[in-house]
Write an enzyme that holds these catalytic residues in place. Structure first.
Site, PDB file in Angstrom:
ATOM      1  N   GLY A  90       0.849  -1.183   0.000  1.00  0.00           N
ATOM      2  CA  GLY A  90       0.000   0.000   0.000  1.00  0.00           C
ATOM      3  C   GLY A  90       0.882   1.229   0.000  1.00  0.00           C
ATOM      4  O   GLY A  90       2.114   1.145  -0.051  1.00  0.00           O
ATOM      5  N   GLY A  92       2.920   3.267   1.563  1.00  0.00           N
ATOM      6  CA  GLY A  92       3.617   3.287   2.836  1.00  0.00           C
ATOM      7  C   GLY A  92       4.327   4.588   3.120  1.00  0.00           C
ATOM      8  O   GLY A  92       4.730   4.844   4.258  1.00  0.00           O
ATOM      9  N   LYS A 113       4.739  12.209  -2.098  1.00  0.00           N
ATOM     10  CA  LYS A 113       5.571  11.043  -1.822  1.00  0.00           C
ATOM     11  C   LYS A 113       6.621  11.400  -0.775  1.00  0.00           C
ATOM     12  O   LYS A 113       7.381  12.359  -0.953  1.00  0.00           O
ATOM     13  CB  LYS A 113       6.244  10.580  -3.117  1.00  0.00           C
ATOM     14  CG  LYS A 113       6.893   9.214  -3.035  1.00  0.00           C
ATOM     15  CD  LYS A 113       7.291   8.741  -4.425  1.00  0.00           C
ATOM     16  CE  LYS A 113       7.879   7.344  -4.398  1.00  0.00           C
ATOM     17  NZ  LYS A 113       8.232   6.881  -5.757  1.00  0.00           N
ATOM     18  N   ASP A 125       9.668   4.237   7.828  1.00  0.00           N
ATOM     19  CA  ASP A 125       9.381   5.526   8.459  1.00  0.00           C
ATOM     20  C   ASP A 125       8.479   6.405   7.605  1.00  0.00           C
ATOM     21  O   ASP A 125       8.127   7.521   8.001  1.00  0.00           O
ATOM     22  CB  ASP A 125      10.683   6.273   8.798  1.00  0.00           C
ATOM     23  CG  ASP A 125      11.575   6.515   7.578  1.00  0.00           C
ATOM     24  OD1 ASP A 125      11.074   6.422   6.444  1.00  0.00           O
ATOM     25  OD2 ASP A 125      12.780   6.787   7.774  1.00  0.00           O
ATOM     26  N   GLY A 126       8.133   5.922   6.414  1.00  0.00           N
ATOM     27  CA  GLY A 126       7.235   6.679   5.560  1.00  0.00           C
ATOM     28  C   GLY A 126       7.870   7.865   4.859  1.00  0.00           C
ATOM     29  O   GLY A 126       7.178   8.673   4.243  1.00  0.00           O
ATOM     30  N   ARG A 176       4.010  14.379  -6.872  1.00  0.00           N
ATOM     31  CA  ARG A 176       3.812  13.610  -8.094  1.00  0.00           C
ATOM     32  C   ARG A 176       2.429  13.898  -8.687  1.00  0.00           C
ATOM     33  O   ARG A 176       1.437  14.025  -7.968  1.00  0.00           O
ATOM     34  CB  ARG A 176       3.964  12.114  -7.814  1.00  0.00           C
ATOM     35  CG  ARG A 176       3.969  11.273  -9.081  1.00  0.00           C
ATOM     36  CD  ARG A 176       4.583   9.906  -8.854  1.00  0.00           C
ATOM     37  NE  ARG A 176       3.815   9.082  -7.940  1.00  0.00           N
ATOM     38  CZ  ARG A 176       4.227   7.896  -7.481  1.00  0.00           C
ATOM     39  NH1 ARG A 176       5.407   7.429  -7.847  1.00  0.00           N
ATOM     40  NH2 ARG A 176       3.485   7.198  -6.662  1.00  0.00           N
ATOM     41  N   ARG A 183      -3.018   0.769  -9.947  1.00  0.00           N
ATOM     42  CA  ARG A 183      -2.029  -0.224 -10.360  1.00  0.00           C
ATOM     43  C   ARG A 183      -2.705  -1.580 -10.558  1.00  0.00           C
ATOM     44  O   ARG A 183      -3.818  -1.800 -10.077  1.00  0.00           O
ATOM     45  CB  ARG A 183      -0.956  -0.365  -9.259  1.00  0.00           C
ATOM     46  CG  ARG A 183      -0.454   0.949  -8.705  1.00  0.00           C
ATOM     47  CD  ARG A 183      -0.022   0.791  -7.245  1.00  0.00           C
ATOM     48  NE  ARG A 183       0.346   2.073  -6.654  1.00  0.00           N
ATOM     49  CZ  ARG A 183       1.596   2.512  -6.486  1.00  0.00           C
ATOM     50  NH1 ARG A 183       2.594   1.752  -6.841  1.00  0.00           N
ATOM     51  NH2 ARG A 183       1.837   3.686  -5.959  1.00  0.00           N
ATOM     52  N   ASP A 252       2.742  -4.265  -8.479  1.00  0.00           N
ATOM     53  CA  ASP A 252       2.290  -3.054  -7.783  1.00  0.00           C
ATOM     54  C   ASP A 252       2.933  -1.798  -8.361  1.00  0.00           C
ATOM     55  O   ASP A 252       2.575  -0.680  -7.969  1.00  0.00           O
ATOM     56  CB  ASP A 252       2.571  -3.150  -6.280  1.00  0.00           C
ATOM     57  CG  ASP A 252       4.038  -3.380  -5.967  1.00  0.00           C
ATOM     58  OD1 ASP A 252       4.539  -4.459  -6.303  1.00  0.00           O
ATOM     59  OD2 ASP A 252       4.684  -2.481  -5.393  1.00  0.00           O
ATOM     60  N   ASP A 262       6.636   4.661 -10.528  1.00  0.00           N
ATOM     61  CA  ASP A 262       7.463   4.300  -9.369  1.00  0.00           C
ATOM     62  C   ASP A 262       8.922   4.066  -9.748  1.00  0.00           C
ATOM     63  O   ASP A 262       9.410   2.945  -9.788  1.00  0.00           O
ATOM     64  CB  ASP A 262       6.889   3.060  -8.661  1.00  0.00           C
ATOM     65  CG  ASP A 262       5.816   3.443  -7.657  1.00  0.00           C
ATOM     66  OD1 ASP A 262       5.579   4.654  -7.490  1.00  0.00           O
ATOM     67  OD2 ASP A 262       5.212   2.556  -7.052  1.00  0.00           O
TER      68      ASP A 262
END
EC number: 2.7.7.-
Length: 488
Positions: A90, A92, A113, A125-126, A176, A183, A252, A262
């Site tokens: 997902g 993250g 992002k 940690d995202g 972005r 996806r 994904d 990505d």
């Protein structure tokens, strides 16, 4: 042109099944600052480039504020990673801030992002680091300049927030912009969790928002799958022709709109090596450059399997066959354009194959070979091998191929536009790994001049840009062997 306050937002994705995402508030960065801004992407949003002067711009896209009509959402999906199904995926470290609606009704996802932890961060940690944010920012601009379908990046925001990767680095956010962030993995998640009604709802959503012409088709879902197969084929054919390796073609990371998506350990080929692996974590070479067409088929097969509540086997097989046919047709078309050929001939496949074998054997720079060939007149070809002395250690075999190429050109009805056509399809500038690395190292010291220069040439990679020709030179030896990881 719009300001931040007058952007029109929709949040249609958040109106789908609640299992497809969760509302999350971004975590703010410390002492944020603007690294770079792309006015060409702002134009897509009908956003006035002067918006960067609005003090809220940095605050909003560093997670310190959100606009009232934004509805930040972390998407839930799953996917096959290196061939193995992973249910625990997902957004993250990213958030869909909202969907900007332009005056024409076109919808653009606005995505942040590196915005901090979400329910899908697992042990992470995202955060995104400045290094990876610059690479994706430059890569999306490079692909757009090459007219290859891609996501875009509006801006990079740097900060003083520290994060730990292999070393201590500073966090950043990437803004972005994409027509959709959906996806293959979204459909896989709904299929494998038995949410088949929601899967149909998502397919209906994709048709409504992105393929409305399919709504009246006799079999809308079969037509949708076929359309996604076709777009994926066109994207990968473009990758192969320009020498781009994605590096992490997990399902994904596969866009339902055929967008290059990505950017992680990607790479443009320097010396032509078909088995080039740009991701040092890809120990088996699953995502090597020459494996990308087959992996595209594998991923579409996995996607088709996830659509079995909506499609029968014949419909899936038809879509996959369509992918293979379209990929070959489009790749051949792209290669003919690179060689200035306007008609198809049965000898073309051999001509392409012999050339690529030559480039591999002599470790010739892929981009510079075709750009150099774009300068050689037809009458020069039989004795034109001297043009390539800087690229070949021995030009004897090349001389033979150039003669065959000249003979093939005699089949063309008109060759007067050949060199012009070739220069329009063979870039002078690509985003070489070493250039991206130099831009990162300079940016980490607060110098963004190389980012600015690269953004200029990557936006128009077929032009000469004589003032910065150094960016088109052969890479240094050390620049050909940089290892790129998934760490970001």
């Amino acid at each position: 042109m719009k300001t931040l306050s007058t952007l029109m937002f929709a949040n249609s994705y958040s109106e789908l099944a609640t299992s497809l995402g969760m509302s999350v508030i971004p975590q703010p960065l410390d002492q944020p600052y603007l690294v770079h801004f792309n006015p060409l992407v702002a134009e897509k949003l009908e956003l006035d480039p002067a918006v960067v002067l609005d003090t809220r711009f940095i605050e909003i896209f560093s997670g310190n504020k959100i606009l009232a009509n934004m509805s930040p959402l972390a998407m839930k999906y799953s996917g096959h990673q290196f061939g193995q199904y992973n249910p625990d995926l997902g957004d993250g470290r990213g958030l869909l801030l909202g969907e900007v609606i332009t005056s024409t009704g076109k919808k653009w996802d606005l995505h942040l992002k590196g915005s901090g932890k979400t329910p899908y961060s697992r042990m992470g940690d995202g955060r995104a680091v400045l290094r990876s944010s610059i690479r994706e920012y430059l890569a999306s601009a490079a692909m757009a300049g090459l007219s290859i379908p891609t996501t875009h990046a509006l801006a990079i925001i740097g900060s003083q927030t520290s994060v730990i990767r292999e070393n201590v680095e500073t966090a950043a956010t990437l803004v972005r912009v994409a027509e959709s962030h959906l996806r293959f993995g979204h459909f896989e998640y709904l299929f494998y969790t038995g949410q088949h009604q929601e899967l149909q709802q998502l397919a209906d959503y994709v048709i409504e928002h992105h393929f409305p012409e399919l709504a009246s088709a006799p079999s809308p879902y079969a037509s949708l799958f076929k359309q996604i197969c076709q777009r994926t084929a066109a994207m990968i054919a473009a990758w192969q022709a320009v020498g781009f390796a994605h590096g992490v073609m997990n399902t994904d990371n596969m866009s339902i709109l055929g967008l290059t998506f990505d950017y992680g350990p990607f790479g443009f080929i320097d010396d032509y090596e078909p088995s080039y692996i740009c991701n040092h974590s890809d120990y088996s070479g699953r995502y090597a450059f020459d494996q990308q067409p087959a992996i595209g088929l594998w991923n579409l097969s996995a996607f088709g399997y996830a659509l079995t509540p909506l499609l029968n086997k014949t419909e899936i097989d038809d879509g996959l066959e369509h992918y293979q046919h379209q990929l070959q047709q489009q790749y051949s078309h792209n290669m003919r354009q690179k060689l200035g050929l306007t008609i198809a001939d049965e000898s073309d496949t051999q001509l392409f194959s012999e050339l690529l074998q030559l480039l591999k054997q002599y470790k010739v720079d892929y981009t510079l070979f075709f750009r150099t060939l774009s300068q050689v007149r037809i009458d020069e070809l039989p004795h034109g091998e001297h043009h390539f002395n800087a690229l070949f250690q021995c030009t004897l075999a090349l001389k033979t191929w150039l003669a065959c190429y000249q003979q093939r050109l005699q089949l063309e009805p008109d060759t007067r536009q050949r060199l012009t056509t070739m220069r329009q399809h063979n870039p002078k500038y690509i985003l070489r790994n070493y250039l991206a690395q130099q831009a990162i190292e300079e940016a980490e010291q607060g110098n963004y001049q190389l980012i600015e220069q690269l953004m200029t040439v990557l936006a128009h990679p077929f032009d000469e840009h004589e003032d910065v020709e150094k960016l088109a030179q052969l890479p240094p030896h050390w620049g050909k062997h940089l290892e790129i990881s998934c760490s970001s």
